[in-house]
Write a protein that holds these residues in place. Structure first.
Motif, PDB file in Angstrom:
ATOM      1  N   GLY A 170       2.840  -0.582   0.351  1.00  0.00           N
ATOM      2  CA  GLY A 170       1.525  -0.966   0.844  1.00  0.00           C
ATOM      3  C   GLY A 170       0.429  -0.311   0.033  1.00  0.00           C
ATOM      4  O   GLY A 170       0.672   0.393  -0.950  1.00  0.00           O
ATOM      5  N   GLY A 171      -0.817  -0.562   0.457  1.00  0.00           N
ATOM      6  CA  GLY A 171      -1.951   0.060  -0.222  1.00  0.00           C
ATOM      7  C   GLY A 171      -2.431  -0.687  -1.443  1.00  0.00           C
ATOM      8  O   GLY A 171      -2.954  -0.075  -2.374  1.00  0.00           O
ATOM      9  N   TRP A 172      -2.283  -2.020  -1.473  1.00  0.00           N
ATOM     10  CA  TRP A 172      -2.755  -2.805  -2.610  1.00  0.00           C
ATOM     11  C   TRP A 172      -4.270  -2.996  -2.506  1.00  0.00           C
ATOM     12  O   TRP A 172      -4.780  -3.510  -1.506  1.00  0.00           O
ATOM     13  N   GLU A 173      -4.962  -2.622  -3.543  1.00  0.00           N
ATOM     14  CA  GLU A 173      -6.430  -2.625  -3.520  1.00  0.00           C
ATOM     15  C   GLU A 173      -6.990  -4.037  -3.328  1.00  0.00           C
ATOM     16  O   GLU A 173      -6.557  -4.988  -3.972  1.00  0.00           O
ATOM     17  N   GLY A 174      -7.949  -4.149  -2.415  1.00  0.00           N
ATOM     18  CA  GLY A 174      -8.627  -5.411  -2.180  1.00  0.00           C
ATOM     19  C   GLY A 174      -7.827  -6.424  -1.389  1.00  0.00           C
ATOM     20  O   GLY A 174      -8.242  -7.571  -1.264  1.00  0.00           O
ATOM     21  N   MET A 175      -6.686  -6.018  -0.830  1.00  0.00           N
ATOM     22  CA  MET A 175      -5.818  -6.947  -0.121  1.00  0.00           C
ATOM     23  C   MET A 175      -5.773  -6.638   1.376  1.00  0.00           C
ATOM     24  O   MET A 175      -5.815  -5.475   1.776  1.00  0.00           O
TER      25      MET A 175
END
Length: 325
Positions: free
Chosen positions: A148-153
């Motif tokens: 997890g932790g995908w930027e902008g998602m």
């Protein structure tokens, strides 16, 4: 280079000319009447000629204004049609990208039900374990495994990546005939392991106190690129593979796979996620698929936990969460 007046001024003039009323134009554009008057005045100053003759309750066009209006209205109609065409095309097709494993073992078996519930929507699924550019239009949504932790998602955790050794019932019976007793965890290092160098094997052996030296984990064996292929190799009787029970529930129920140690399940520090760009969270097709997938996953997890509980076995204790692969 186009030598155009400011677009805001053109929009204000076109709306006022079409409605012949500055108040109506302001309401249509979400502006104040004073702002519309200012924009029209700035356009008149740029042209050096009046566009309206102001009358009480009405804005009557001058000959110059009457000459400009048809061309400008036609241009705005063309712009609106271009965007409407894009919206119609965009809303008629949902493109999903997911991993080979999730597609082949879970999603492909259920996706037809989603499309039948939404007959106005065509659905396309692509499979890849590589990164994809959701903002660039590679797909509308993605299902991926990771931390997890995908930027902008926006991210929705579906289930944790848990695993245990599995094989075909026939192969397990053959191994137990060979050793003359029920298979135990410490027997596995001496048996055929699919992808023996897979770190999942290392973790499972460690979690269950099974000694497995480097010679065991590095020995020659079948090496496959994803869990989907490993599962099918296990069903074909080629050995034991570390597989995620949730993804292979149907094959277990059908007797194509079995879990020799159903109470010995390891979990990775990652999960499967539904992912899409934050700015597309309210797009109808994305919203419809999100709601369907989370509900289906909750149902699958509840069925799995209930089935294991009835057999006195442990639960994965995973629940889908509406948090931001």
């Amino acid at each position: 280079m186009r030598r155009l007046p400011p677009l805001a001024a053109i929009r204000a003039f076109e709306a006022a000319a079409r409605t012949e009323n500055f108040t109506a134009a302001a309401a249509e554009l979400g502006m104040t009447q004073a702002a519309v008057s200012y924009q029209v005045k700035s356009l008149e100053e740029r042209l050096g000629a009046p566009l309206f003759v102001r009358e009480k309750g009405r804005a009557r066009l001058t000959p110059l204004g009457a000459r400009l209006l048809p061309a400008l209205s036609g241009a705005f109609d063309a712009i609106e049609a271009a965007f409407a065409s894009h919206r119609e095309e965009d809303e008629s097709l949902l493109t999903i990208t997911t991993t080979h494993t999730f597609a082949n073992t879970w999603l492909a078996w259920r996706l037809g039900a989603f499309q039948m519930d939404h007959p106005d929507l065509a659905v396309r699924m692509t499979t890849s374990n590589e990164m994809c550019d959701l903002r660039g239009g590679d797909a509308d949504v993605a299902v991926r495994a990771g931390g997890g932790g995908w930027e902008g998602m926006d991210e929705h955790r579906l289930f944790e990546s848990a695993f245990t050794p599995m094989t075909s019932p026939e192969y397990l019976a053959e191994v137990e005939r060979k050793i003359g007793r029920k298979l135990e965890p410490h027997d596995l290092p001496g048996e055929n392991l699919i992808n023996p160098a897979d770190e999942w094997w290392q973790q499972w052996f460690s979690d269950n106190g099974v000694p497995a030296d480097e010679a065991v984990l590095r020995r020659p064996g079948i090496r496959l690129e994803n869990q989907a292929n490993e599962g099918h190799a296990a069903m074909a009787g080629q050995g034991f593979a570390p597989l995620t029970p949730l993804l292979w529930k149907g094959d277990i129920a059908a007797g194509r796979l079995c879990m020799p140690f159903p109470d010995r399940i390891s979990a990775r520090a990652w999960a499967y996620w539904l992912v899409y760009p934050k700015e597309r969270r309210t797009v109808p097709k994305v919203k419809r698929f999100r709601e369907w997938l989370i509900a289906e996953m909750a149902k699958a997890l509840a069925e799995q936990d209930g089935g294991w509980a009835s057999q006195g076995r442990i639960s994965l204790e995973t629940q889908p969460t509406a948090v931001a692969n």
